[in-house]
Design an enzyme around this catalytic site. Structure first.
Site, short mmCIF file in Angstrom:
data_model
loop_
_atom_site.label_atom_id
_atom_site.label_comp_id
_atom_site.label_asym_id
_atom_site.label_seq_id
_atom_site.Cartn_x
_atom_site.Cartn_y
_atom_site.Cartn_z
N ASP A 1 16.05 53.49 4.37
CA ASP A 1 15.15 52.94 5.38
C ASP A 1 15.40 53.60 6.74
OD1 ASP A 1 13.22 51.21 6.40
OD2 ASP A 1 14.61 49.55 6.69
N HIS A 2 14.35 53.73 7.52
CA HIS A 2 14.41 54.14 8.93
C HIS A 2 15.46 55.20 9.24
CE1 HIS A 2 11.47 51.60 10.86
NE2 HIS A 2 11.89 50.58 10.15
N SER B 1 9.97 39.31 8.12
CA SER B 1 10.65 38.04 8.39
C SER B 1 9.96 37.31 9.54
CB SER B 1 12.12 38.29 8.74
OG SER B 1 12.80 38.90 7.66
N THR C 1 16.03 40.51 7.99
CA THR C 1 16.63 39.43 8.77
C THR C 1 16.91 38.18 7.95
OG1 THR C 1 15.50 40.25 10.75
CG2 THR C 1 16.36 38.01 10.84
N HIS D 1 10.20 44.27 14.47
CA HIS D 1 11.49 44.18 13.77
C HIS D 1 12.25 42.95 14.29
CE1 HIS D 1 11.35 48.72 12.86
NE2 HIS D 1 11.21 48.07 11.73
N GLY D 2 12.99 42.34 13.38
CA GLY D 2 13.79 41.19 13.80
C GLY D 2 12.95 39.92 13.86
N VAL E 1 12.09 43.50 4.09
CA VAL E 1 12.71 42.23 4.44
C VAL E 1 14.19 42.49 4.73
CG1 VAL E 1 13.19 39.87 3.71
CG2 VAL E 1 11.13 41.03 2.88
N HIS F 1 6.55 46.66 7.99
CA HIS F 1 7.91 46.27 8.35
C HIS F 1 7.84 44.99 9.19
CE1 HIS F 1 9.78 50.55 7.83
NE2 HIS F 1 8.80 50.33 6.98
N GLY F 2 8.98 44.35 9.36
CA GLY F 2 9.00 43.14 10.19
C GLY F 2 8.36 41.95 9.50
#
Length: 282
Positions: free
Chosen positions: A80-81, A209, A231, A178-179, A229, A206-207
Site C-alpha cells: 500500500d501507498h 473507516s 483504522t 485517511h484516518g 481498511v 481509500h479511507g
C-alpha cells in the site's frame, strides 16, 4: 489460495461487489483477516505498508504470502501507498502480488511519469499495479496531508493517466480521507460517476473507516471494486490487547494474541458483508 490482485478486482467489478484490502502489521492481524474471510466465504487482500517493511523487512510479505496460500478462499498480498522505487522493487522481488505506486503528492506530469516507470517494472514481473490520481487529506503511514493540500481526482485527467501508465486499478479522491472523519463525510458521487464513465479499470476508495454504509454501497454500484481498511482493524487489536493486559491476573502472550485476533475479526467480517463479497469465494 493465493491469486493475483488483478483477478480479484476484475471478478469484483464484473459481479458488482468490492474486495476488502486490510492493512496488517502483525501475525495476529494476518490471522484475523484470513479467519474472517474464511468464515464468511469471501475473497480478501492482505495489505502491508512501507513503514512496517522498514521495521521487520520482507518477512512480513513472506508471512502474508504463506497465509494467503494456505487460506481456503482467494487472497492476494498488496503493498500500500509506496513512494520509494527501492521499496517497490524489494517487495516485487519478495513475491508480493501487487503494488500501489503512490505519486499522488506529485504534480500530474510527475505522478504519471513515476507511476508509468513503476508499473512497467511490476508488469514485467506479471504483477498488478494500483495508482492514485488526486491526493487524500488525513494521515496514512505517518504521512499527513493537510486539507488545503488535498486534491480531488480530475475526471478529465483520469483517462490520460490510465492510458499512459498502464495501471490495473485507480484510487480516486472524491472527498474521502485517511484516518478518522472529524465531520460528516461528503463524497462527490457526480465526480465518481464521471471518472467511472471515462476509465474501464476497477476503481479503489481509500479511507473507508468511518464512511456510512449507504455511501459504501453506492460507491460499489458505481464501479468501486476495492476498499482499503486500516483504522478500524488496527484500533480494535490495540484496544483488545490493552484491555487484556489490564484485566488479566496472569497475562499469557498466546491468550493476548487470541484476544486480539478475535477483536480484529469483527470489523473485518462487517466490512466483507458490507462490501458484498461475503459468499463470493468459490
Amino acid at each position: 489460495m493465493l491469486v493475483s490482485t488483478e483477478q480479484l478486482l476484475k471478478q469484483a467489478r464484473q459481479d458488482s461487489y468490492a474486495v476488502g484490502a486490510f492493512n496488517v502489521y502483525t501475525l495476529e492481524g494476518v490471522r484475523a483477516v484470513v479467519s474472517a474471510a474464511e468464515q464468511v466465504h469471501s475473497p480478501a487482500i492482505l495489505q502491508v505498508l512501507p513503514s512496517a517493511l522498514e521495521l521487520v523487512g520482507t518477512a512480513l510479505i513472506a508471512c502474508c504470502l504463506e497465509a494467503a496460500r494456505q487460506a481456503a478462499v482467494p487472497m492476494s498480498v498488496h503493498l500500500d501507498h509506496c513512494r520509494s522505487p527501492t521499496t517497490i522493487t524489494g517487495a516485487l522481488n519478495a513475491g508480493i502480488s501487487s503494488i500501489m505506486a503512490d505519486g499522488s503528492q506529485l504534480p500530474f506530469a510527475r505522478n504519471m511519469d513515476f507511476t508509468r516507470r513503476m508499473a512497467a517494472l511490476a508488469i514485467s514481473m506479471q504483477r498488478t499495479v494500483e495508482a492514485e490520481l488526486g491526493c487524500l487529506s488525513g494521515t496514512e503511514d505517518g504521512i499527513t496531508v493537510a486539507d488545503r493540500k488535498a486534491r480531488l481526482t480530475d475526471p478529465d485527467q483520469a483517462t490520460d493517466f490510465v492510458d499512459h501508465t498502464g495501471v490495473h486499478a485507480l484510487a480516486v479522491c472524491i472527498g474521502n480521507v485517511h484516518g478518522r472523519y472529524h465531520s460528516p463525510p461528503e463524497l462527490d458521487f457526480d465526480r465518481l460517476a464521471a471518472i467511472a464513465d471515462r476509465v474501464s479499470i476497477p476503481l479503489v476508495l481509500h479511507g473507508t473507516s468511518g464512511l456510512p454504509d449507504a455511501m459504501i454501497t453506492r460507491a460499489v454500484s458505481m464501479g468501486v471494486a476495492k476498499f482499503n481498511v486500516n483504522t478500524e482493524l488496527r484500533d480494535a487489536g490495540i484496544a483488545a490487547g490493552g484491555r487484556y493486559m489490564r484485566l488479566s491476573e496472569k497475562p499469557e502472550l498466546v491468550d493476548r494474541m487470541q484476544t486480539e485476533i478475535e477483536a480484529m475479526k469483527h470489523p473485518v467480517i462487517a466490512k466483507l458483508v458490507l462490501f458484498g463479497s461475503a459468499g463470493k469465494a468459490p
